[in-house]
Design an enzyme around this catalytic site. Sequence first.
Site, PDB file in Angstrom:
ATOM      1  N   LEU A 170       0.825  -1.203   0.000  1.00  0.00           N
ATOM      2  CA  LEU A 170       0.000   0.000   0.000  1.00  0.00           C
ATOM      3  C   LEU A 170       0.858   1.251   0.000  1.00  0.00           C
ATOM      4  O   LEU A 170       0.571   2.223  -0.700  1.00  0.00           O
ATOM      5  CB  LEU A 170      -0.914   0.008   1.231  1.00  0.00           C
ATOM      6  N   ASP A 175      10.133   4.252   6.701  1.00  0.00           N
ATOM      7  CA  ASP A 175       9.968   2.812   6.926  1.00  0.00           C
ATOM      8  C   ASP A 175      11.263   2.258   7.514  1.00  0.00           C
ATOM      9  O   ASP A 175      12.226   3.009   7.751  1.00  0.00           O
ATOM     10  CB  ASP A 175       9.617   2.106   5.611  1.00  0.00           C
ATOM     11  N   CYS A 228       0.464   3.702   6.728  1.00  0.00           N
ATOM     12  CA  CYS A 228       0.006   2.354   6.356  1.00  0.00           C
ATOM     13  C   CYS A 228       1.051   1.323   6.765  1.00  0.00           C
ATOM     14  O   CYS A 228       1.306   0.360   6.043  1.00  0.00           O
ATOM     15  CB  CYS A 228      -0.328   2.273   4.876  1.00  0.00           C
ATOM     16  N   TYR A 239      -6.422  -7.831  16.297  1.00  0.00           N
ATOM     17  CA  TYR A 239      -6.326  -6.996  15.101  1.00  0.00           C
ATOM     18  C   TYR A 239      -7.596  -6.166  14.917  1.00  0.00           C
ATOM     19  O   TYR A 239      -7.532  -4.963  14.625  1.00  0.00           O
ATOM     20  CB  TYR A 239      -6.085  -7.883  13.881  1.00  0.00           C
ATOM     21  N   LYS A 284      -7.706  -2.081  14.896  1.00  0.00           N
ATOM     22  CA  LYS A 284      -8.229  -1.322  13.757  1.00  0.00           C
ATOM     23  C   LYS A 284      -9.529  -0.604  14.121  1.00  0.00           C
ATOM     24  O   LYS A 284      -9.815   0.483  13.604  1.00  0.00           O
ATOM     25  CB  LYS A 284      -8.432  -2.248  12.560  1.00  0.00           C
ATOM     26  N   THR A 313      -1.219  -7.728  -2.271  1.00  0.00           N
ATOM     27  CA  THR A 313       0.037  -6.987  -2.324  1.00  0.00           C
ATOM     28  C   THR A 313       1.201  -7.951  -2.504  1.00  0.00           C
ATOM     29  O   THR A 313       1.076  -9.153  -2.248  1.00  0.00           O
ATOM     30  CB  THR A 313       0.260  -6.179  -1.031  1.00  0.00           C
TER      31      THR A 313
END
Length: 254
Positions: free
Chosen positions: A17, A36, A83, A160, A164, A195
């Site tokens: 993403l 990152d 992301c 998770y 979220k 991805t």
Amino acid sequence: MEISGSSAIVVGGTGGLGEATVRRLHAAGAKVVVADVADDKGKALESELGVRYVRTDASDEASVNAAIAEAESLGPFRVSVDCHGGPAGGGRLVGKDGSPMELEAFTKTISSYLIWTFNVTRLAAAALARQEPLDEGTRGVIINTASIAAYEGQIGQLPYAAAKGGVVGMTLVAARDLSPLGIRVMGIAPGTINTPAYGKAADQLEAYWGPQVPHPKRMGRSTEYAALVAAIVENDYLNGDVIRLDGALRFPPK
């Protein structure tokens, strides 16, 4: 708000993403910082596109601020996209052997997907507040990544889904908090996005999930996430909400 001429950070910018978002914003004329921890991928993007790579730990204040400072050095800082990935601990709340879910599995996932997102959000907001306002007092936009698991998490996804769900819950409140400063806050809740991280399993996942998506009958694409990021940046009336990006998919229990 114009993308061209603005600077942006993409936290998790070497992932599926993130990389698509970096490419989309760069192509639209933004000065992009790839934030990152994947040095090889980050430096490759830097070499190919001329963007800046800054090794960034989303959990660390100094690290995130260094990426933001780099963006500010390139031009007016207007866009923060988060992301980043992380460990997604799971399992049933009570296992088949009667034991409760390990607390550590829950806290690690909450830390990675919720607390780290909050960390990036608060630091980006403080930096955006320093920028000169545009028309209507607009200073910038923060875009965070949730998941449709926030709404219909599957069996075994409790940590998770909770993390979220927290990202979803933060969105409107953060937008209200930051509205006097002219800063918008939005979220994107992807469904099943195919991805490169899936590697050899990508075809199997496509075969499983694709037919379950009402339309189009396929998994989502990273470029579709990136296109939505760009649309959010450019549309000043999108604020305080989370947009599902899922082809009308609703997760079944398992």
